[in-house]
Write an enzyme that holds these catalytic residues in place. Structure first.
Site, short mmCIF file in Angstrom:
data_model
loop_
_atom_site.label_atom_id
_atom_site.label_comp_id
_atom_site.label_asym_id
_atom_site.label_seq_id
_atom_site.Cartn_x
_atom_site.Cartn_y
_atom_site.Cartn_z
N LYS A 36 0.82 -1.22 0.00
CA LYS A 36 0.00 0.00 0.00
C LYS A 36 0.85 1.27 0.00
O LYS A 36 0.47 2.27 -0.62
CB LYS A 36 -0.94 0.00 1.20
CG LYS A 36 -0.29 0.21 2.55
CD LYS A 36 -1.31 0.29 3.65
CE LYS A 36 -0.66 0.48 5.01
NZ LYS A 36 0.08 1.77 5.12
N THR A 37 2.00 1.25 0.69
CA THR A 37 2.84 2.44 0.71
C THR A 37 3.36 2.75 -0.68
O THR A 37 3.39 3.91 -1.11
CB THR A 37 4.02 2.24 1.68
OG1 THR A 37 3.52 1.95 2.99
CG2 THR A 37 4.89 3.48 1.75
N ASP A 222 -3.75 7.65 4.45
CA ASP A 222 -3.23 6.31 4.76
C ASP A 222 -3.86 5.81 6.06
O ASP A 222 -4.28 6.60 6.91
CB ASP A 222 -1.70 6.39 4.91
CG ASP A 222 -1.05 5.02 4.95
OD1 ASP A 222 -1.71 4.02 4.59
OD2 ASP A 222 0.14 4.95 5.33
N GLU A 223 -3.92 4.49 6.22
CA GLU A 223 -4.43 3.84 7.44
C GLU A 223 -5.81 4.40 7.83
O GLU A 223 -6.06 4.76 8.98
CB GLU A 223 -3.44 4.03 8.60
CG GLU A 223 -2.04 3.53 8.33
CD GLU A 223 -1.91 2.01 8.35
OE1 GLU A 223 -2.96 1.33 8.42
OE2 GLU A 223 -0.78 1.51 8.28
N GLN A 253 -7.06 -4.78 9.95
CA GLN A 253 -5.96 -4.34 10.81
C GLN A 253 -6.36 -3.15 11.68
O GLN A 253 -5.51 -2.39 12.14
CB GLN A 253 -4.73 -4.00 9.96
CG GLN A 253 -4.18 -5.19 9.19
CD GLN A 253 -2.92 -4.86 8.43
OE1 GLN A 253 -1.86 -4.60 9.01
NE2 GLN A 253 -3.02 -4.85 7.10
N ARG A 606 2.86 -10.32 10.40
CA ARG A 606 4.17 -9.67 10.45
C ARG A 606 5.27 -10.65 10.06
O ARG A 606 6.39 -10.24 9.76
CB ARG A 606 4.50 -9.15 11.86
CG ARG A 606 3.55 -8.15 12.49
CD ARG A 606 3.23 -6.98 11.63
NE ARG A 606 2.00 -7.21 10.87
CZ ARG A 606 1.60 -6.48 9.85
NH1 ARG A 606 2.34 -5.48 9.43
NH2 ARG A 606 0.47 -6.75 9.23
#
Length: 739
Positions: A36-37, A222-223, A253, A606
């Protein structure tokens, strides 16, 4: 970073679609590890290079300064100096910059100061004192948490929720209003004000809002699953004119409900913007197939989510190891044995992370890491014995052991607050010097001296009485765990934390419970246990900052782990009451349970190559052993992807989580002979063989030439580059396997 002509070449089809969809509202549902980044960065580059948008018309909002700086750095490689014109910042930084230019419209000066948490708490304490409120009944931290809630959720002061709180609600309104008045008189804003006043500005000054709508024609957030109500409204106001709003996030998340994050913001995006384009990034580039399949199966049990299925072209990878341990001490030891095993297989310590649900769990892990001299670091928290509440209680114990310890006295004489402030303490120091006494021994004299006000004399008497009672209990031979609990009780420390009713105070109480466990373990293990011995043990554990140059094992809570990744991940305490947390179970809250599942999902995703899940069949709580059951989430994982490893342990039968050992007689136990190997074969047997390259802290690099013996009696003949041949006992040699 691709150049101007090929900046889209490294994107997969879905990522490319997300980058090219620049007009209108866009929801990018970005699964864990899906890039996504990269999409956000390339989207900004494409707006500037491919669409000819002036960089100053682009706004990128993140949640951390680190993320913002990473984006700027990577965009700069493609856009050069133009990258500086793109506005990339956190929500709070964005609002602060806007207010620097516009806050005069709200009656503030542009040179306002921003109060941090300590500043705000200090101001609230002043208000509480001035209103003559009892800090024990109304702790300042309780007010701070509730004031954050009032601002974050835009709660009206006439709201029925406040009226239902009774006297506490009235006190909250009074303190809130006085606090805000003093903030404004000081030309100061707290963190919540940065967002709230920016929102007020846009709602009350339409011309100002119009200017910023014109400025930020293209907005990316973002987020988005972590936004709260005020942040949601700010975004809607700014995007209302051009509607070129792109939000990126993953509802799976969303793990910050406790600090105001509202998962409904991302779930309702298509309702807020009916013509929104939804693009799902489902290819994971981080983890193995088994990890992704298992995490996806887990999160599919949640109802509040956007339907999606993560997949990866990465190899299948190893099975997820599910390791059963007898108690938290055995769990910690076996986690450390695993680290040594992984290290022998080529993993560096920096490649390994251990996640846990609550900070208090780190204590046993830290103890075991120290014993094996494995370097580690704590992310998002202090080492156990460095935490304020732990140091405070230890200071009381130090004062019992040595009343002349002026540093310990200074720490606790007004902790919890009892009316002995800095000025009074300084006056006490002068009295001690004048009478040639230690400060502690001067307290009875101060309690009778007319030089001190009545309130201070009363506080001195109360403190002196507390210490005398504790000293009497200690001298009577009270067991150390009971003494620790008595200190927590008689000093009012436990009540102080309990009355705050915040997530922070609950975590601090859990740390104090773990301190009781530490005292219990010390008393059981020491040949001649004593208060002095326990204090010496804890003091020595503070001086451990001698880390190797090979990197550090990372310890952190599951909340802290979000946004990170590691080749090998260990999740400790995968048990009912921890994962999911007991709070979600006791409240019978389905939303809370779903968030606990998301938290476990975040931890699992992770891991890049290896994932290990550990659980203990019993844990200590305030020195007593309680039975634990494996987490219900384990049953939601595909069993074909798990390799369960058990050991022969006593366990209660039938199901008995949360009950003490003594509640079961001999007939209540059975030997677990279920199939499955012991937790590990001998770590030493696996590690040591001829030809293994090693490093010794004193002798340097070498090669194993001969292996003798077995189990924990293995001896090695090692030829060192600088020191010749040495014969070493493997168990104690402090050898590190290198590649």
């Amino acid at each position: 970073m691709p150049g101007k002509d090929n900046y889209l070449s490294e994107l997969n089809p879905k990522q490319k679609e997300a980058v090219l969809q620049t007009e209108g509202p866009v929801l990018i549902v970005a699964g864990a590890g899906s890039g996504k980044t990269r999409v956000l960065i390339y989207r900004m580059i494409h707006l500037a290079l491919g669409r000819g948008v002036h960089p100053s018309n682009i706004l990128g909002v993140t949640f951390t300064n680190r993320a913002a700086e990473e984006m700027r750095t990577r965009i700069r490689k493609s856009l050069g100096g133009l990258a500086e014109r793109i506005w990339i910042a956190t929500f709070h930084s964005t609002c602060a910059q806007i207010l620097r230019q516009e806050i005069h419209q709200l009656g503030y000066s542009r040179n306002f100061v921003i109060y941090d948490e300590d500043d705000t708490l200090r101001l609230i304490k002043q208000v509480v004192r001035d209103k003559d409120l009892d800090e024990k009944t109304y702790p300042p931290k309780w007010f701070r948490a509730r004031i954050e809630w009032l601002k974050r959720d835009l709660v009206d002061l006439s709201d029925s929720q406040l009226k239902e709180m009774g006297p506490a609600g009235k006190a909250l309104v009074d303190v809130y209003q006085a606090y805000q008045e003093r903030l404004k008189l000081s030309n100061a804003l707290d963190f919540e004000d940065l967002l709230l006043l920016a929102l007020h500005l846009f709602e009350q000054k339409p011309q100002t809002l119009a200017r910023y709508q014109e400025r930020f024609r293209y907005i990316m957030v973002d987020e988005y699953q972590d936004t709260n109500y005020v942040q949601y409204l700010l975004v809607r106001h700014l995007a209302k004119k051009y509607r070129n709003i792109c939000v990126v996030g993953d509802e799976d998340q969303s793990i910050y409900r406790w600090r105001g994050a509202n998962i409904e913001n991302i779930l309702n995006f298509t309702s807020d913007f009916p013509n929104a384009k939804v693009i799902k990034l489902e290819e994971n580039y981080r983890s193995t197939k088994r990890i992704i399949e298992s995490a996806s199966a887990l999160i599919s049990h949640n109802k509040k989510r956007v339907a999606k299925t993560l997949w990866t072209e990465n190899p299948a990878g190893d099975e997820i190891r599910l390791v059963e341990c007898e108690d938290e001490r055995q769990e910690a030891d076996r986690v450390v044995e695993l680290m040594l095993r992984l290290n022998s297989q080529g993993f560096k310590y920096k490649d390994i992370a251990v996640f846990y649900r609550v900070n208090a769990q780190s204590r046993t892990l830290e103890d075991s890491l120290r014993r094996r001299e494995i370097p580690y670091q704590i992310f998002g928290g202090l080492k156990f014995y460095d935490r304020k509440e732990v140091k405070d209680i230890l200071a009381y114990l130090r004062l019992l052991s040595n009343p002349d310890d002026s540093i310990a006295l200074e720490r606790v004489i007004n902790t919890p607050p009892r009316g002995i402030g800095a000025a009074t303490t300084e006056q006490l120091n002068r009295l001690a010097i004048a009478k040639h006494l230690t400060v502690f021994k001067a307290i009875p004299a101060a309690a009778k001296s007319p030089e001190f006000p009545d309130r201070a004399r009363k506080a001195f008497r109360e403190f002196s009485d507390i210490m005398q009672e504790l000293n009497k209990a200690w001298k009577s031979g009270m067991a150390l765990p009971e003494l620790v609990e008595l200190v927590m009780d008689k000093t009012g420390y436990e009540d102080m934390l309990a009355s705050e009713e915040t997530a922070e105070s609950e975590a601090r109480l859990e740390n104090l419970e773990e301190l009781v466990n530490a005292a219990s373990e010390y008393e059981s293990a020491a040949q001649e246990p004593s208060l002095q011995g326990f204090l010496e043990k804890t003091a020595l554990f503070n001086d451990i900052d001698r880390f190797s140059d090979q990197g550090l094992v990372s310890l952190m809570t599951l909340h802290t782990a979000k946004g990170l990744e590691f080749p090998a991940v260990i999740v400790a305490g995968v048990e009912e009451g921890l994962i999911p947390h007991i709070r979600a179970l006791e409240e019978n809250d389905e939303d809370a349970l779903e968030e606990e599942r998301r938290l476990f999902y975040v931890g699992m995703t992770r891991a890049k190559q290896k994932l290990f899940l550990y659980y203990a069949r019993s844990r200590k709580l305030r020195g007593a052993d309680y039975w634990s059951d494996p987490s219900r989430f384990i049953e939601e994982l595909p069993q074909e992807n798990l390799k369960a490893e058990r050991t022969k342990i006593r366990k209660p039968h039938p199901r008995s989580a949360g009950k003490k050992f003594e509640e079961f007689g001999p007939a209540g136990f059975e030997l677990d002979d279920s199939e499955g190997p012991e937790v590990w074969d001998s770590e030493l047997e696996i590690t040591w063989k001829k030809g293994v390259k090693v490093r010794h802290p004193s002798f340097g690099k070498g090669v194993v030439e001969k292996v003798e013996g077995n189990e924990d009696k293995i001896k090695l003949v090692v030829k060192f580059e600088a020191g010749g041949k040495k014969k070493l006992v493997a168990k104690f040699a402090k050898l590190e396997v290198i590649k």
